[in-house]
Design a protein around this motif. Structure first.
Motif, PDB file in Angstrom:
ATOM      1  N   ARG A 221      12.116 -28.028  79.070  1.00 63.10           N
ATOM      2  CA  ARG A 221      13.072 -28.364  78.001  1.00 63.10           C
ATOM      3  C   ARG A 221      14.484 -28.278  78.558  1.00 63.10           C
ATOM      4  N   ILE A 274       0.051 -16.865  80.149  1.00 61.26           N
ATOM      5  CA  ILE A 274       1.498 -16.817  79.929  1.00 61.26           C
ATOM      6  C   ILE A 274       2.093 -15.599  80.636  1.00 61.26           C
ATOM      7  N   GLU A 278       4.686 -15.894  83.697  1.00 59.15           N
ATOM      8  CA  GLU A 278       6.037 -15.390  83.456  1.00 59.15           C
ATOM      9  C   GLU A 278       6.425 -14.334  84.497  1.00 59.15           C
ATOM     10  N   ILE A 284       9.969 -19.468  82.194  1.00 62.71           N
ATOM     11  CA  ILE A 284       9.089 -20.388  81.464  1.00 62.71           C
ATOM     12  C   ILE A 284       8.973 -20.102  79.979  1.00 62.71           C
ATOM     13  N   ALA A 285       9.494 -18.956  79.514  1.00 65.83           N
ATOM     14  CA  ALA A 285       9.443 -18.697  78.063  1.00 65.83           C
ATOM     15  C   ALA A 285      10.119 -19.819  77.286  1.00 65.83           C
ATOM     16  N   GLU A 286      11.090 -20.467  77.912  1.00 59.94           N
ATOM     17  CA  GLU A 286      11.828 -21.539  77.231  1.00 59.94           C
ATOM     18  C   GLU A 286      11.161 -22.899  77.346  1.00 59.94           C
ATOM     19  N   TYR A 287      10.065 -22.979  78.100  1.00 62.57           N
ATOM     20  CA  TYR A 287       9.340 -24.252  78.187  1.00 62.57           C
ATOM     21  C   TYR A 287       8.568 -24.491  76.892  1.00 62.57           C
ATOM     22  N   GLU A 288       8.220 -25.744  76.653  1.00 69.28           N
ATOM     23  CA  GLU A 288       7.307 -26.052  75.555  1.00 69.28           C
ATOM     24  C   GLU A 288       5.867 -25.778  75.992  1.00 69.28           C
ATOM     25  N   LEU A 289       5.088 -25.174  75.130  1.00 64.51           N
ATOM     26  CA  LEU A 289       3.643 -25.064  75.382  1.00 64.51           C
ATOM     27  C   LEU A 289       3.016 -26.314  74.784  1.00 64.51           C
TER      28      LEU A 289
ATOM     29  N   VAL B 265       6.958 -26.191  70.125  1.00 59.31           N
ATOM     30  CA  VAL B 265       6.325 -24.878  70.275  1.00 59.31           C
ATOM     31  C   VAL B 265       6.661 -24.347  71.666  1.00 59.31           C
ATOM     32  N   THR B 266       7.326 -23.182  71.735  1.00 57.50           N
ATOM     33  CA  THR B 266       7.726 -22.660  73.036  1.00 57.50           C
ATOM     34  C   THR B 266       6.735 -21.634  73.565  1.00 57.50           C
ATOM     35  N   VAL B 267       6.727 -21.503  74.882  1.00 60.20           N
ATOM     36  CA  VAL B 267       5.896 -20.495  75.547  1.00 60.20           C
ATOM     37  C   VAL B 267       6.263 -19.103  75.033  1.00 60.20           C
ATOM     38  N   GLY B 268       7.559 -18.825  74.923  1.00 58.35           N
ATOM     39  CA  GLY B 268       7.995 -17.504  74.486  1.00 58.35           C
ATOM     40  C   GLY B 268       7.600 -17.207  73.042  1.00 58.35           C
ATOM     41  N   VAL B 270       4.944 -18.388  71.406  1.00 57.33           N
ATOM     42  CA  VAL B 270       3.498 -18.117  71.379  1.00 57.33           C
ATOM     43  C   VAL B 270       3.214 -16.737  71.971  1.00 57.33           C
ATOM     44  N   ARG B 271       3.878 -16.435  73.065  1.00 60.30           N
ATOM     45  CA  ARG B 271       3.714 -15.116  73.693  1.00 60.30           C
ATOM     46  C   ARG B 271       4.027 -13.993  72.703  1.00 60.30           C
TER      47      ARG B 271
END
Lengths: 371, 371
Positions: A221, A274, A278, A284-289, B265-268, B270-271
């Protein structure tokens, strides 16, 4: 030449179908949902050298032979279809603790010291903290060492499936979107069984079983940490994790369970992937899943696949475990060789009959984790 | 009676359309993708009492009035369509530390002590460790206290949307699957604007903004910890988390960001949701992660919605924030009242003109966390 049925439309089945059709066979590919199984879920990492471990000579030799066939295979596919499957050129394995750092040195020494039958650059370079940082500045500051494999690229498995489908259609492969209940039902001169983990349903007794794997797809993102240039591999909390670059993000893999035919994505699997990713790449927390999926790898007792003749009419090509993408070109060549009556020497260690004879000694498994 | 345009096909827009059509209006509902926004993403928790906090009298009174209208609304929908939307009967808020346990006592004392205009059971029961365990044995052993709201049920928001769609169609609502660019384009006697967070695009200046929320849907798997019987709410690491039962699993919500119109939907996200839910119900690692989604809640400056007349021709019904499901029945009744020229007293505090007059004092916001 004559009529050929290929059972299974993953990367290997589609690859065999394409090349056999080009070689003059009249090919029909059977799969109720081509390209939707483990080949679709995969990450596309090609890392047989980085995964080397003392004692696993046959696995290393086989993997190196498979790796060496990728450049020509990729070039041929691109020439036929315009599809370029490469997404990264190198693989970097990193260590977060002293034990893993020592393992990287062990791998470099052992793999670099082998006299491989295949001409492939197996000189792996050990990097210190600063060396890793210079290559991939976004990695966690806790990374203390690295192992660079300059000859290990990565491919986009979904582009590969797309390219193989196009190439097969161009070459005249007929697709029958249906399941095969019995191989005896197939009225063809030759049959290639490439049904992955499900192959033992059609050939009972074949030593292949499902090994479940979960995997995530992340999309970059705006403003987030850049995507690494290389495949990044590591061991976190004793679990193997890898990040494979894509044009727009990363693939993060993969869990590993003996769970029968189960492709459910679990909360715990996603949580672990995750957390481990991480720990390597904090941003990567700011990436889209964008996707979480699971597949059934076809596992064998000795981590080598099952490629070769089963009967006068049946050739098997399965049991590729975690290495289905890596071994696609070699497997396709080996199957074409069997069909032509000229078996490929490089695939001899994957002979599916090896478990029924007392000849071949078992290959010891690695200490786990980093593989 | 005459012609009515309802702009927005979430739960509130569809509810208004249904009931207005039943009341004799000729109704057209405009939405390019009805039922796909925040109403689809929602969890369905109806917990205005458990979310009470000293000083927030108007929010509590409004929420209690909304809650009190649910039984009749649900019964009417079930009679019209056969769809039963209730999925749990009670809400249990739990505390993991001494500060949260003290907050539960504060909430029970304050909410229980109010003289509410609405007849609703607002006697909340404080439970000790054993009391919580007796009700919900699968919760984490670290849970040290609980607050039971026997009058706070939960609904399945997707069943609600399904039921409202059926009820509306039955009542003669016409659906136009298109976006509205300007309210002036609508040639109808009356217009109800129920476009959620997007409402300010059609009425510039309306004090509503998107508040992003991410949410997970988990499916129970054989052998996993049973699904709790009640809605479970808690605060973990300062973040609010809730688990809403479904027939086959749980909904876990919800993150909260001021992020503009962003439903990635972000990785963070969901985490955090997994970690917080697992702190409350450790067994969920074995559940399937069947969906992760995000929506834009329509937020307002004072945590009360915007329901009422804007002009002679336009009625607004938006700004429901985290409480769109809770307030659907009250909002529908209030809008029907406006259309009939008899405004509903219970909705007076949601008058959309309150920010342009000096009359109404601001409602202080809660200390956060548990809400």
């Amino acid at each position: 030449m004559g009529t050929l049925a290929v059972v299974g439309g993953g990367a290997i089945g589609q690859g065999v179908a394409w090349r056999a059709a080009e070689a003059g066979w009249s090919v029909t590919l059977f799969d109720p949902a081509p390209g939707s199984g483990a080949s679709w879920v995969a990450g596309g990492m090609l890392a047989p050298l980085s995964e080397g471990w003392p004692g696993e000579d046959r696995v290393l030799e086989f993997g190196a032979a498979a790796l060496a066939r990728w450049p020509e295979f990729a070039a041929r596919l691109q020439a036929a279809t315009g599809v370029d499957v490469l997404v990264a050129a190198e693989t970097l394995t990193v260590a977060l603790d002293a034990a893993d750092a020592a393992d990287l040195r062990t791998i470099a020494d052992w793999v670099g010291g082998r006299a491989l039958a295949t001409a492939v650059d197996h000189d792996l370079r050990v990097l210190d903290r600063a060396g890793v940082r210079a290559l991939e500045p976004a990695l966690a500051r806790t990374v203390r060492a690295g192992l660079l494999a300059a000859a290990e690229p990565a491919i986009d498995n979904r582009r590969l499936l797309d390219g193989l489908r196009k190439a097969g259609a161009e070459a005249g492969v007929r697709l029958r979107s249906e399941a095969v209940a019995h191989l005896d039902d197939l009225d063809f001169d030759q049959i290639v069984l490439a049904a992955g983990a499900a192959s033992a349903r059609l050939l009972p007794g074949l030593p292949v079983r499902p090994v479940k794997g979960e995997i995530l797809r992340l999309r970059h993102r705006p403003g987030a940490t850049p995507v690494p240039h290389r495949v990044i591999r590591a061991r976190v909390h004793g679990r193997a994790v890898y990040l494979v670059p894509r044009g727009d993000g990363l693939v993060v893999g993969a869990t590993q369970y003996e769970a029968g035919f189960d492709t459910t994505v679990t909360v715990g699997g996603v949580r672990d992937l995750i957390a481990d990713a991480e720990a390597i790449l904090p941003g990567i927390a700011e990436y889209e899943l964008s996707e979480a999926s699971a597949g059934s790898r076809p596992g064998t007792p000795d981590n080598l696949p099952l490629i070769g003749r089963h009967t006068d009419r049946i050739v098997v090509a399965t049991g590729h475990g975690r290495n289905g993408m890596l071994t696609t070109p070699l497997t396709v060549d080996a199957v074409l060789g069997e069909l032509a009556g000229t078996p490929l020497p490089a695939a001899r260690s994957a002979d599916p009959r090896r478990f029924s004879t007392p000849a071949a000694p078992a290959v010891p498994s690695s200490p786990g984790g980093i593989r």
